[in-house]
Design a protein around this motif. Structure first.
Motif, PDB file in Angstrom:
ATOM      1  N   PRO A 275       5.565  17.005  -5.961  1.00 25.11           N
ATOM      2  CA  PRO A 275       4.327  17.846  -5.497  1.00 25.11           C
ATOM      3  C   PRO A 275       3.011  17.848  -6.081  1.00 25.11           C
ATOM      4  O   PRO A 275       3.162  17.830  -7.145  1.00 25.11           O
ATOM      5  CB  PRO A 275       5.046  19.075  -5.313  1.00 25.11           C
ATOM      6  CG  PRO A 275       5.982  19.054  -6.358  1.00 25.11           C
ATOM      7  CD  PRO A 275       6.652  17.870  -6.345  1.00 25.11           C
TER       8      PRO A 275
ATOM      9  N   ASN B  12       0.070  18.965  -4.404  1.00 27.25           N
ATOM     10  CA  ASN B  12      -0.489  20.503  -3.704  1.00 27.25           C
ATOM     11  C   ASN B  12      -0.402  21.608  -4.611  1.00 27.25           C
ATOM     12  O   ASN B  12       0.824  21.806  -5.027  1.00 27.25           O
ATOM     13  CB  ASN B  12      -0.132  20.630  -2.472  1.00 27.25           C
ATOM     14  CG  ASN B  12      -0.534  21.871  -1.866  1.00 27.25           C
ATOM     15  OD1 ASN B  12      -0.258  23.060  -2.054  1.00 27.25           O
ATOM     16  ND2 ASN B  12      -1.779  21.598  -0.849  1.00 27.25           N
TER      17      ASN B  12
ATOM     18  N   LEU C 245       2.430  23.887  -3.101  1.00 29.97           N
ATOM     19  CA  LEU C 245       3.525  23.219  -3.040  1.00 29.97           C
ATOM     20  C   LEU C 245       4.203  23.104  -4.374  1.00 29.97           C
ATOM     21  O   LEU C 245       5.556  22.946  -4.843  1.00 29.97           O
ATOM     22  CB  LEU C 245       3.364  21.776  -2.648  1.00 29.97           C
ATOM     23  CG  LEU C 245       4.726  20.961  -1.768  1.00 29.97           C
ATOM     24  CD1 LEU C 245       5.452  21.737  -0.781  1.00 29.97           C
ATOM     25  CD2 LEU C 245       4.392  19.651  -1.494  1.00 29.97           C
TER      26      LEU C 245
ATOM     27  N   ALA D 166       7.812  25.191   2.575  1.00 32.55           N
ATOM     28  CA  ALA D 166       7.078  24.157   2.218  1.00 32.55           C
ATOM     29  C   ALA D 166       6.652  23.016   3.505  1.00 32.55           C
ATOM     30  O   ALA D 166       5.697  22.648   3.299  1.00 32.55           O
ATOM     31  CB  ALA D 166       8.147  23.292   1.383  1.00 32.55           C
TER      32      ALA D 166
ATOM     33  N   VAL E 124       3.065  24.107   4.596  1.00 32.21           N
ATOM     34  CA  VAL E 124       1.779  24.088   3.580  1.00 32.21           C
ATOM     35  C   VAL E 124       0.918  23.142   4.287  1.00 32.21           C
ATOM     36  O   VAL E 124       1.165  21.879   4.724  1.00 32.21           O
ATOM     37  CB  VAL E 124       2.224  23.395   2.177  1.00 32.21           C
ATOM     38  CG1 VAL E 124       1.159  23.098   1.208  1.00 32.21           C
ATOM     39  CG2 VAL E 124       3.255  24.352   1.699  1.00 32.21           C
TER      40      VAL E 124
ATOM     41  N   ALA F 275       6.780  16.980   1.971  1.00 30.45           N
ATOM     42  CA  ALA F 275       6.637  18.503   1.535  1.00 30.45           C
ATOM     43  C   ALA F 275       8.054  18.806   1.102  1.00 30.45           C
ATOM     44  O   ALA F 275       8.534  19.343   0.155  1.00 30.45           O
ATOM     45  CB  ALA F 275       6.143  19.389   2.177  1.00 30.45           C
TER      46      ALA F 275
ATOM     47  N   VAL G 111       9.872  19.252  -2.772  1.00 31.78           N
ATOM     48  CA  VAL G 111      10.504  20.478  -3.403  1.00 31.78           C
ATOM     49  C   VAL G 111      12.090  20.281  -3.426  1.00 31.78           C
ATOM     50  O   VAL G 111      12.613  20.759  -4.371  1.00 31.78           O
ATOM     51  CB  VAL G 111      10.238  21.814  -2.352  1.00 31.78           C
ATOM     52  CG1 VAL G 111       9.075  22.345  -2.332  1.00 31.78           C
ATOM     53  CG2 VAL G 111      10.928  21.497  -0.923  1.00 31.78           C
TER      54      VAL G 111
ATOM     55  N   SER H  80       1.701  30.036   1.864  1.00 33.83           N
ATOM     56  CA  SER H  80       2.095  28.972   2.833  1.00 33.83           C
ATOM     57  C   SER H  80       2.319  29.478   4.432  1.00 33.83           C
ATOM     58  O   SER H  80       1.967  28.666   5.125  1.00 33.83           O
ATOM     59  CB  SER H  80       3.205  28.309   2.285  1.00 33.83           C
ATOM     60  OG  SER H  80       4.700  28.998   2.525  1.00 33.83           O
TER      61      SER H  80
END
Length: 381
Positions: free
Chosen positions: A198, A200, A203, A315, A318, A326, A330, A378
């Motif tokens: 990730p 972001n 994220l 996620a 996002v 995403a 995660v 998110s």
């Protein structure tokens, strides 16, 4: 998608989740016996356990690539049978090196099974057109509970790890033989992400939450029995109940997870979850007898049980990040936390003590509470 009875397909996927949890627990319940048989120190055991996270890292990109081309059903078939049949080899390992090599293969098969069975679960959930993912994960935890109970019974009866692993593999394989006939024959979109880190900011924060959660769950899986056996001084049979108590709480929590999310919201639920996990670990550290420790492990399970689905859901919302990327991001950090955590616990225990290792996990649980607000950010996006 092949024409099948949807309830039967759901039951088949549920059976795969159950087997995954059972085989995992069958291994972790007998870790103290393996440690004693090979005369391993905490550090040596922690080093041997690195085989699983390395197998995970190797499996993730390969599994994602394979599922995108041949479909999740084929991967579930070979990975689940491999996972079950490798289990007895853990009981045959004559040294820490051989244990590491077998755990490497065990971890590879575990990760491939985990990713592919979740891909099957996603397809079944789409067909049902309503949330049912928590129930699948509840049966993974139920399998963990059953495996832990059987492991404790086997230890109490004086059954060696190899014999127990053989029986567990046989029972799991028979259940899988039925389930494989009813899985969905679907393929994923070519180019689906298999491994991603990730970038972001939101994220990344969600990834930290799920990493801490995975590390905590991994600590419970591989070290709860050892903690009860070596720190508290309980019998091997009672020590096997450490993971069983944790798994029971995970089952109950996941069965009610969707309802709780609707009632209190994801941010508040995640905050309470982190606090419960930290409180349970703190209680286990202060306890002097096995029963208070088991109660602490129940609180840890109740704290962690809803965090994985909460983070996955957040996620996927996002802003500015493709949901597939995403989720892959995660998931990668969650799996790394789950499988890299146990050897890390062993190294810390070697340098200090197992109590201090569990204190580190408790601090990470508080980090979950501190970062829980990202679930709301998110959601707003």
């Amino acid at each position: 998608m092949a024409t099948r009875s949807l309830p039967t397909t759901r039951l088949a996927v549920t059976a795969v989740f159950f087997v995954c949890g059972l085989v995992t627990a069958a291994w972790v319940a007998r870790i103290p016996a393996i440690k004693e048989a090979l005369e391993l120190s905490a550090g040596a055991l922690g080093l041997a356990l690195t085989g699983m996270p390395i197998g995970l890292v190797l499996a993730m990109p390969v599994t994602g690539w394979t599922i995108a081309r041949v479909g999740s059903r084929s991967v579930v078939v070979w990975a689940s049978f491999a996972f079950s049949l490798i289990l007895p080899l853990l009981g045959l390992a004559p040294s820490a090196l051989w244990l590491w090599l077998v755990l490497l293969a065990f971890g590879f098969a575990s990760a491939a099974m985990d990713i592919s069975m979740n891909a099957q679960a996603v397809e079944v959930e789409k067909a049902y057109k309503r949330p049912i993912m928590s129930n699948f994960h509840a049966f993974f935890s139920l399998g963990g509970l059953v495996g832990a109970v059987l492991g404790g019974w086997a230890a109490g009866m004086g059954m060696g790890p190899l014999a127990f692993f053989l029986l567990s593999a046989l029972g799991s394989s028979l259940l899988l033989l039925w389930a494989m006939r009813h899985l969905l024959a679907v393929t994923l979109e070519a180019g689906a992400p298999g491994f991603a880190i990730p970038r972001n900011a939101v994220l990344l924060g969600l990834g930290v939450i799920i990493f801490c959660t995975g590390l905590g769950e991994g600590a419970m899986a591989d070290w709860s029995a050892v903690y009860l056996r070596e720190v508290i001084g309980s019998s091997e049979a009672l020590a096997a109940w450490g993971y069983g108590a944790f798994s029971l709480a995970m089952v109950l929590g996941r069965l009610s997870g969707d309802w709780l999310t609707h009632r209190v919201g994801p941010v508040r639920l995640a905050r309470v979850g982190g606090l419960l996990a930290a409180a349970g670990l703190g209680g286990a550290l202060l306890a002097q007898g096995p029963l208070p420790v088991l109660l602490g492990f129940v609180l840890v399970g109740l704290g962690y049980c809803t965090l994985f689905p909460l983070v996955f859901s957040a996620a996927g919302r996002v802003e500015g990040v493709h949901p597939g990327v995403a989720l892959a991001s995660v998931a990668t950090l969650g799996y790394l936390g789950f499988l890299a955590g146990p050897p890390l616990i062993g190294w810390i225990a070697q340098l200090s003590s197992l109590r201090f290792s569990f204190a580190v996990v408790a601090v990470l649980a508080l980090c979950i509470t501190a970062l829980a607000g990202l679930l709301g950010r998110s959601r707003a996006s």
